[in-house]
Design an enzyme around this catalytic site. Sequence first.
Site, PDB file in Angstrom:
ATOM      1  CB  SER A 344      -0.925   0.018   1.226  1.00 46.85           C
ATOM      2  OG  SER A 344      -1.689   1.211   1.253  1.00 46.85           O
ATOM      3  CG  ASP A 345       0.889   5.869  -1.742  1.00 49.63           C
ATOM      4  OD1 ASP A 345       2.092   6.050  -1.509  1.00 49.63           O
ATOM      5  OD2 ASP A 345       0.084   6.786  -1.954  1.00 49.63           O
ATOM      6  CE  LYS A 346       4.054   8.591   4.448  1.00 53.38           C
ATOM      7  NZ  LYS A 346       3.256   9.818   4.709  1.00 53.38           N
ATOM      8  CB  THR A 347       0.849  10.374   0.991  1.00 52.58           C
ATOM      9  OG1 THR A 347       2.119  10.404   1.643  1.00 52.58           O
ATOM     10  CG2 THR A 347       0.205  11.744   1.081  1.00 52.58           C
ATOM     11  CB  THR A 648      -4.330  -0.526  -2.457  1.00 53.71           C
ATOM     12  OG1 THR A 648      -5.334   0.481  -2.418  1.00 53.71           O
ATOM     13  CG2 THR A 648      -3.630  -0.568  -1.111  1.00 53.71           C
TER      14      THR A 648
END
Length: 685
Positions: A344-347, A648
Amino acid sequence: MNDSPTANPTGPTVDASGSEAPIYAVTTDTALGRLNSRDIGLSAAEAGAAAEKYGPNKLPEAKQKPEIIKFLAHFNDILIYILLVAGIVKAIFQDWVDFWVIIAVAFGNALIGYIQEGQAEKALDGIRGMLSLHAMVKRDGSWQDVESESLVPGDVVRFGAGDKIPADIRILDAQRLKIDESMLTGESEPASKTPSEVEPGAGIGDRTNIAHSGTVVTQGSGYGVVYATGRDTEIGHIQAMVDDVDSLKTPLTQQMDKLGTQFAIGIVGVSALLMILGRFVHDMAPEALLTDVLSFAVAAVPEGLPALVTITLALGVQKMARHKAITRKMGAVEALGAVTTICSDKTGTLTRNEMTARVARTPRATYDVTGDGFVKEGELTARASSDEDGLRDLARINALCNDAVLGEGEEAGMWSVIGEPTEAALVIFSHKAGFGAAEAEAYQRTAVIPFDSAYKYMAVRVAGPVVATGEELLMKGAPDVLFARCSSQRDAQGRLVDFDLGYWESEVAALASQGMRVLASARKSVPEHGGLDHADVETGLELVGLVGLIDPPRAEAIEAIKSCHAAGISVKMITGDHVETAKAIGRQLDLRQGQEPVAITGADIEAMSRVDLAERVVGIDVFARTSPEHKIRIVDALQSHDQVVAMTGDGANDAPANPRRRGHRDGDQGHRGHEGSRGHRAGGR
């Protein structure tokens, strides 16, 4: 990024290895010379010649299959073949009810898949809509408003707050310039930009003299020289990676193919055996024998299985759509149920992409701040003793030494914000501390030094009720910058005492270790009706306190990760943000279930071979300062362990890592993996 020059270089600069240095690692004069350009830009004739050479500044359309081919591709399944053969046999025997049921199931399956894939393709094509439509370019020595498609390498382009960058640009001059690059880097804060060259090995997020196509200017202005257009831009490379993929088979598809093959072989084998026994053992007439064998074959075909699978997957697609998630292929719905690892991306995905004040520190007290992002709810709670006077001063400085403006949001209980995310977070903090718009009206700003990344602070002079005579100088900025200008602070009794540098540096380090961005605030009284320049803020300031800010995790993300762990699914964070910030968010998300998350950076990935990364990837929780290419390598490494991987995120930089097979790179052999769906959050940025 393509760091080779896009025009014939003039006097190329080389690095220590003898290779030509990338455009971001050379001086502005060298960059202009390399692109055969100059400060006054290109002439119309030069631009025309370059346009013939490089083509239009637009992303190429992906190769599209004819619609009929896309539709017929959904019949390419062995069970569908068996189903169609059964339908033909039903027609031969004039069993028209079963025939039309079988045909309806086969065509329904293809139609649902075709429609769903078309909707997902439209969502993925959104990358092409990220480019700017217009640009201010210098041609023949004068500024002109042109369509961005006409830009060529060597053009000099200017841009200001609110503009979308039209091409990849080497910045030549910048005035308080900040650009939101979250779509490429995943960083929650706009990046400050300067013309100065950076190290040759700098990652995308560290190229502070580059303005990337499709990113947005949030503050200040600047101009620069175009060095890459269209497919050669960073966003162009991302689009090419998205287009250059072949779908992998999901676990269900593999199992269905295997089952269909077994059915086909079994039916043919048993039918052949029946033909032999009937003809040579029982001496049956050929016509009767053929009729009986065909009847057996039709009865053996599981014509209800494809229908059941299609209907089940279609229901799954509809349910996903109700949750604002688009799946490109119906099989991906089942693949989600088989996922073993989520990247997963963070921001904006795991976090809110809204900076929030979490801790306020005055000389006599520490306060915890509740409430996330731009929500109105929230309060301050003292950890031990309180410091109402110090907190009031801290809130006043952060509200008045600030250019952000709060308004009523469209949603109940939310603020609308005009201004920088960090400044907005500080105004909201001040509001929670009891210093809102009504209190601010009692003060009048008389002078200002705007924030600039060159000196890392903002200062204002204000007239108001706090100072009996004269005015007050208020200042906020980077702690190290303000500490060098402070000479006093308050003690436990509220008296002015000498500034304790060691104490405050340890406080900053403690907050920074939690992944927070720390800002300091200071003040001093000044005579009335004076001006304000940098010399006025060099000495004599009183440090009022610190505020620690962070882009907080989403509450729903924390719960989702708990659910994933309970289901045996590991979650890994892949972000362009700094490693300490990413680790802090990883701790709050509990990525390693009670233990400190293991983190590496994009530079570490660059230093690893494919084998080395495959050996370590399973034990790593956080990947920081990554590029889209790094994300692909991470997913490939996980798939080498037979992991079923889902990716995602809500940025263009997440698209290429959608776990689908690519061509072999660098001579490496591909690994088995499965396609996951890429979710699109409602309201995603």
